[in-house]
Scaffold this motif. Structure first.
Motif, PDB file in Angstrom:
ATOM      1  N   THR A   1       0.367  -9.506  -8.063  1.00 20.49           N
ATOM      2  CA  THR A   1      -0.019  -8.675  -6.936  1.00 20.49           C
ATOM      3  C   THR A   1      -1.014  -9.466  -6.105  1.00 20.49           C
ATOM      4  O   THR A   1      -1.590 -10.452  -6.560  1.00 20.49           O
ATOM      5  CB  THR A   1      -0.672  -7.362  -7.398  1.00 20.49           C
ATOM      6  OG1 THR A   1      -1.834  -7.668  -8.177  1.00 20.49           O
ATOM      7  CG2 THR A   1       0.289  -6.532  -8.230  1.00 20.49           C
ATOM      8  N   SER A   2      -1.211  -9.035  -4.866  1.00 19.75           N
ATOM      9  CA  SER A   2      -2.152  -9.714  -3.981  1.00 19.75           C
ATOM     10  C   SER A   2      -3.253  -8.740  -3.609  1.00 19.75           C
ATOM     11  O   SER A   2      -3.015  -7.550  -3.446  1.00 19.75           O
ATOM     12  CB  SER A   2      -1.429 -10.189  -2.717  1.00 19.75           C
ATOM     13  OG  SER A   2      -0.426 -11.109  -3.046  1.00 19.75           O
ATOM     14  N   SER A   3      -4.453  -9.257  -3.470  1.00 21.79           N
ATOM     15  CA  SER A   3      -5.574  -8.394  -3.114  1.00 21.79           C
ATOM     16  C   SER A   3      -6.575  -9.175  -2.286  1.00 21.79           C
ATOM     17  O   SER A   3      -6.606 -10.411  -2.298  1.00 21.79           O
ATOM     18  CB  SER A   3      -6.251  -7.840  -4.375  1.00 21.79           C
ATOM     19  OG  SER A   3      -6.751  -8.901  -5.168  1.00 21.79           O
TER      20      SER A   3
ATOM     21  N   ASN B   1     -11.406  -2.776   0.073  1.00 19.59           N
ATOM     22  CA  ASN B   1     -10.586  -3.543  -0.857  1.00 19.59           C
ATOM     23  C   ASN B   1      -9.120  -3.198  -0.641  1.00 19.59           C
ATOM     24  O   ASN B   1      -8.743  -2.022  -0.641  1.00 19.59           O
ATOM     25  CB  ASN B   1     -10.971  -3.224  -2.305  1.00 19.59           C
ATOM     26  CG  ASN B   1     -12.398  -3.626  -2.612  1.00 19.59           C
ATOM     27  OD1 ASN B   1     -12.803  -4.731  -2.301  1.00 19.59           O
ATOM     28  ND2 ASN B   1     -13.145  -2.727  -3.224  1.00 19.59           N
ATOM     29  N   LEU B   2      -8.294  -4.219  -0.437  1.00 23.49           N
ATOM     30  CA  LEU B   2      -6.866  -4.021  -0.200  1.00 23.49           C
ATOM     31  C   LEU B   2      -6.069  -4.662  -1.337  1.00 23.49           C
ATOM     32  O   LEU B   2      -6.402  -5.730  -1.824  1.00 23.49           O
ATOM     33  CB  LEU B   2      -6.450  -4.653   1.126  1.00 23.49           C
ATOM     34  CG  LEU B   2      -7.117  -4.105   2.393  1.00 23.49           C
ATOM     35  CD1 LEU B   2      -6.775  -4.987   3.588  1.00 23.49           C
ATOM     36  CD2 LEU B   2      -6.704  -2.679   2.639  1.00 23.49           C
ATOM     37  N   LYS B   3      -4.987  -3.991  -1.722  1.00 25.40           N
ATOM     38  CA  LYS B   3      -4.100  -4.503  -2.766  1.00 25.40           C
ATOM     39  C   LYS B   3      -2.662  -4.251  -2.359  1.00 25.40           C
ATOM     40  O   LYS B   3      -2.327  -3.178  -1.882  1.00 25.40           O
ATOM     41  CB  LYS B   3      -4.394  -3.816  -4.100  1.00 25.40           C
ATOM     42  CG  LYS B   3      -3.527  -4.306  -5.256  1.00 25.40           C
ATOM     43  CD  LYS B   3      -3.878  -3.558  -6.537  1.00 25.40           C
ATOM     44  CE  LYS B   3      -2.998  -4.007  -7.690  1.00 25.40           C
ATOM     45  NZ  LYS B   3      -3.312  -3.263  -8.939  1.00 25.40           N
ATOM     46  N   PHE B   4      -1.806  -5.267  -2.536  1.00 25.58           N
ATOM     47  CA  PHE B   4      -0.406  -5.165  -2.132  1.00 25.58           C
ATOM     48  C   PHE B   4       0.492  -5.578  -3.286  1.00 25.58           C
ATOM     49  O   PHE B   4       0.241  -6.558  -3.971  1.00 25.58           O
ATOM     50  CB  PHE B   4      -0.152  -6.066  -0.918  1.00 25.58           C
ATOM     51  CG  PHE B   4       1.308  -6.179  -0.556  1.00 25.58           C
ATOM     52  CD1 PHE B   4       2.004  -5.084  -0.095  1.00 25.58           C
ATOM     53  CD2 PHE B   4       1.979  -7.381  -0.689  1.00 25.58           C
ATOM     54  CE1 PHE B   4       3.346  -5.180   0.239  1.00 25.58           C
ATOM     55  CE2 PHE B   4       3.311  -7.505  -0.362  1.00 25.58           C
ATOM     56  CZ  PHE B   4       4.000  -6.388   0.103  1.00 25.58           C
TER      57      PHE B   4
ATOM     58  N   GLU C   1      10.364  -0.567  -3.090  1.00 23.21           N
ATOM     59  CA  GLU C   1       9.380  -0.346  -2.053  1.00 23.21           C
ATOM     60  C   GLU C   1       8.204  -1.296  -2.236  1.00 23.21           C
ATOM     61  O   GLU C   1       7.967  -1.816  -3.326  1.00 23.21           O
ATOM     62  CB  GLU C   1       8.888   1.106  -2.089  1.00 23.21           C
ATOM     63  CG  GLU C   1       8.185   1.472  -3.378  1.00 23.21           C
ATOM     64  CD  GLU C   1       7.739   2.913  -3.417  1.00 23.21           C
ATOM     65  OE1 GLU C   1       6.879   3.236  -4.268  1.00 23.21           O
ATOM     66  OE2 GLU C   1       8.233   3.730  -2.609  1.00 23.21           O
ATOM     67  N   CYS C   2       7.503  -1.558  -1.148  1.00 25.69           N
ATOM     68  CA  CYS C   2       6.249  -2.292  -1.235  1.00 25.69           C
ATOM     69  C   CYS C   2       5.128  -1.282  -1.036  1.00 25.69           C
ATOM     70  O   CYS C   2       5.248  -0.341  -0.255  1.00 25.69           O
ATOM     71  CB  CYS C   2       6.181  -3.408  -0.203  1.00 25.69           C
ATOM     72  SG  CYS C   2       6.323  -2.887   1.512  1.00 25.69           S
ATOM     73  N   VAL C   3       4.050  -1.474  -1.778  1.00 31.07           N
ATOM     74  CA  VAL C   3       2.966  -0.504  -1.821  1.00 31.07           C
ATOM     75  C   VAL C   3       1.666  -1.175  -1.403  1.00 31.07           C
ATOM     76  O   VAL C   3       1.324  -2.254  -1.897  1.00 31.07           O
ATOM     77  CB  VAL C   3       2.815   0.098  -3.238  1.00 31.07           C
ATOM     78  CG1 VAL C   3       1.687   1.125  -3.259  1.00 31.07           C
ATOM     79  CG2 VAL C   3       4.129   0.726  -3.689  1.00 31.07           C
ATOM     80  N   LEU C   4       0.954  -0.541  -0.486  1.00 28.04           N
ATOM     81  CA  LEU C   4      -0.360  -1.007  -0.054  1.00 28.04           C
ATOM     82  C   LEU C   4      -1.400   0.006  -0.513  1.00 28.04           C
ATOM     83  O   LEU C   4      -1.256   1.212  -0.270  1.00 28.04           O
ATOM     84  CB  LEU C   4      -0.402  -1.148   1.465  1.00 28.04           C
ATOM     85  CG  LEU C   4      -1.747  -1.601   2.068  1.00 28.04           C
ATOM     86  CD1 LEU C   4      -2.070  -3.034   1.651  1.00 28.04           C
ATOM     87  CD2 LEU C   4      -1.715  -1.488   3.590  1.00 28.04           C
ATOM     88  N   GLU C   5      -2.441  -0.468  -1.206  1.00 27.47           N
ATOM     89  CA  GLU C   5      -3.529   0.386  -1.661  1.00 27.47           C
ATOM     90  C   GLU C   5      -4.827  -0.048  -1.004  1.00 27.47           C
ATOM     91  O   GLU C   5      -5.039  -1.239  -0.752  1.00 27.47           O
ATOM     92  CB  GLU C   5      -3.693   0.314  -3.183  1.00 27.47           C
ATOM     93  CG  GLU C   5      -2.569   0.939  -3.967  1.00 27.47           C
ATOM     94  CD  GLU C   5      -2.852   0.925  -5.462  1.00 27.47           C
ATOM     95  OE1 GLU C   5      -3.886   0.335  -5.859  1.00 27.47           O
ATOM     96  OE2 GLU C   5      -2.055   1.480  -6.219  1.00 27.47           O
ATOM     97  N   MET C   6      -5.699   0.902  -0.744  1.00 25.38           N
ATOM     98  CA  MET C   6      -6.979   0.587  -0.133  1.00 25.38           C
ATOM     99  C   MET C   6      -8.066   1.470  -0.741  1.00 25.38           C
ATOM    100  O   MET C   6      -7.877   2.660  -0.945  1.00 25.38           O
ATOM    101  CB  MET C   6      -6.925   0.820   1.380  1.00 25.38           C
ATOM    102  CG  MET C   6      -8.229   0.462   2.090  1.00 25.38           C
ATOM    103  SD  MET C   6      -8.170   0.828   3.864  1.00 25.38           S
ATOM    104  CE  MET C   6      -8.291   2.614   3.822  1.00 25.38           C
TER     105      MET C   6
ATOM    106  N   LEU D   1       2.412  -9.003   7.055  1.00 25.41           N
ATOM    107  CA  LEU D   1       1.290  -8.721   7.940  1.00 25.41           C
ATOM    108  C   LEU D   1       1.055  -7.219   8.007  1.00 25.41           C
ATOM    109  O   LEU D   1       1.985  -6.450   8.260  1.00 25.41           O
ATOM    110  CB  LEU D   1       1.560  -9.260   9.346  1.00 25.41           C
ATOM    111  CG  LEU D   1       0.536  -8.872  10.432  1.00 25.41           C
ATOM    112  CD1 LEU D   1      -0.846  -9.411  10.084  1.00 25.41           C
ATOM    113  CD2 LEU D   1       0.988  -9.378  11.787  1.00 25.41           C
ATOM    114  N   PHE D   2      -0.181  -6.811   7.762  1.00 29.52           N
ATOM    115  CA  PHE D   2      -0.555  -5.406   7.848  1.00 29.52           C
ATOM    116  C   PHE D   2      -1.651  -5.242   8.898  1.00 29.52           C
ATOM    117  O   PHE D   2      -2.544  -6.081   9.026  1.00 29.52           O
ATOM    118  CB  PHE D   2      -1.118  -4.900   6.513  1.00 29.52           C
ATOM    119  CG  PHE D   2      -0.137  -4.907   5.380  1.00 29.52           C
ATOM    120  CD1 PHE D   2       0.799  -3.899   5.255  1.00 29.52           C
ATOM    121  CD2 PHE D   2      -0.150  -5.916   4.444  1.00 29.52           C
ATOM    122  CE1 PHE D   2       1.696  -3.888   4.205  1.00 29.52           C
ATOM    123  CE2 PHE D   2       0.737  -5.926   3.386  1.00 29.52           C
ATOM    124  CZ  PHE D   2       1.674  -4.902   3.272  1.00 29.52           C
ATOM    125  N   ASP D   3      -1.578  -4.123   9.612  1.00 25.20           N
ATOM    126  CA  ASP D   3      -2.694  -3.637  10.414  1.00 25.20           C
ATOM    127  C   ASP D   3      -3.071  -2.276   9.855  1.00 25.20           C
ATOM    128  O   ASP D   3      -2.216  -1.382   9.737  1.00 25.20           O
ATOM    129  CB  ASP D   3      -2.322  -3.502  11.893  1.00 25.20           C
ATOM    130  CG  ASP D   3      -2.300  -4.838  12.610  1.00 25.20           C
ATOM    131  OD1 ASP D   3      -3.146  -5.687  12.287  1.00 25.20           O
ATOM    132  OD2 ASP D   3      -1.442  -5.035  13.484  1.00 25.20           O
TER     133      ASP D   3
END
Length: 330
Positions: A39-41, A55-58, A66-71, A134-136
């Motif tokens: 995972t990436s963070s 803190n962001l985690k992908f 699915e791809c999941v983005l956590e914050m 890329l996330f915004d």
């Protein structure tokens, strides 16, 4: 898009709002079902004087579909609670904007993704290779006033829904149970019920009555609440699958999609077969795709069950054939 060392970066976009841009450029991202999960963070400070650390985690999840983005947000001021549900958080990926939901101290959002390939190291599912994502993330602390206005409007409509005295139509379920509503509100959200108001009304003591067959009163109550408020927080005694069938019957598509989404999140070995058939019968494409993928990945457990053998292979051979095609591609 070429990567920049400036990522992640944050910019203020209003008096109480800011946008975080982050490129996850880890070339290998895999799902939790693969033994070589990655995972990436990242972390970023939103402001030296305000708000705090984000803190962001992908990662990829839900069997790789699915791809999941956590914050998570941590305030520099202990008196400031950044994780209040009243804060509005929107994530944008590939031009697709979605609201992040606040659950158990985290903001989360997911996007559907194409099917993965097998892991080259362990031959397990699934494995993905990408050049970067890329996330915004737009965080707005002004939502309180906006939410208050929306909440008041929703509450007014809910009060109207609960106001039996001003109702002008009664729904009769044939077992002594009656539900009442306001025909103008209900007709605006259901073309089927709107047509029934014109052609299937009966007069009873000067009141309009519509007979409802094949739908439980608990299920219909969920439909009515949704038609007034546009929300469904709790199904009560009703089952999501039953509500989806009823929403399809009365052409309430947003509610049908919401039910299908919840059913997708609650797939199990026990309910996958019945959900597949329901999705097929009621044209719930996203649910059918998710269920088909789930069954294919758990074929050893599901395809030996009686409901699969007698329910799907016998009555819906085209569905079984589609699953077997997926298995052949694994």
């Amino acid at each position: 898009m070429p990567f920049s060392k400036e990522f992640p970066h944050v910019r203020k976009t209003g008096k109480a709002s800011f946008t975080i841009s982050w490129i996850d450029d880890d070339p290998v991202l895999s799902d939790k079902y693969c033994s070589h999960t990655n995972t990436s963070s990242t972390s970023i400070e939103t402001s030296k004087n305000c708000y705090g650390l984000v803190n962001l985690k992908f990662a990829y999840g839900n069997i790789g579909r699915e791809c999941v983005l956590e914050m998570e947000m941590t305030a520099t001021d202990n008196k400031l609670n950044l994780n209040k549900p009243l804060v509005s958080v929107v994530a944008i990926k590939d031009g697709v904007e979605k609201k992040m939901k606040f659950r158990e101290g985290k903001w989360t959002v997911s996007w559907e993704t194409p099917l993965p390939a097998k892991c080259e190291r362990c031959d397990d599912w699934p494995m993905r290779t990408c050049e970067g994502v890329l996330f915004d993330i737009v965080i707005d602390f002004n939502r309180h006033s906006q939410q208050s206005t929306k909440s008041r409007s929703t509450q007014h409509l809910l009060n109207l829904c609960n106001n039996q005295e001003s109702a002008d139509v009664t729904f009769d379920f044939g077992n002594g149970t009656l539900l009442k509503g306001h025909s103008l509100v209900i007709a605006s959200g259901s073309p089927v019920l709107a047509a029934m108001f014109k052609h299937n009304l009966k007069e009873n003591a000067g009141k309009k009555v519509v007979e409802i067959a094949g739908v439980k009163s608990d299920v219909f109550a969920v439909l009515l609440r949704f038609l007034y408020t546009g929300e469904v927080d709790d199904f009560g005694n009703a089952d999501a699958a039953e509500v989806m069938v009823a929403a399809d019957k009365y052409a309430i598509d947003p509610l049908k999609e919401e039910c299908a989404s919840r059913m997708t999140q609650n797939l199990t070995v026990e309910n996958a077969t019945s959900y597949l058939v329901l999705a097929h019968l009621h044209n719930a494409a996203a649910l059918q795709e998710a269920t088909s993928e789930f069954i294919a990945r758990n074929a050893t457990f599901i395809c030996s069950k009686e409901d699969w053998m007698m329910g799907v292979i016998k009555n819906y051979p085209e569905l079984a054939f589609a699953i077997f095609q997926r298995l052949a591609n694994f």
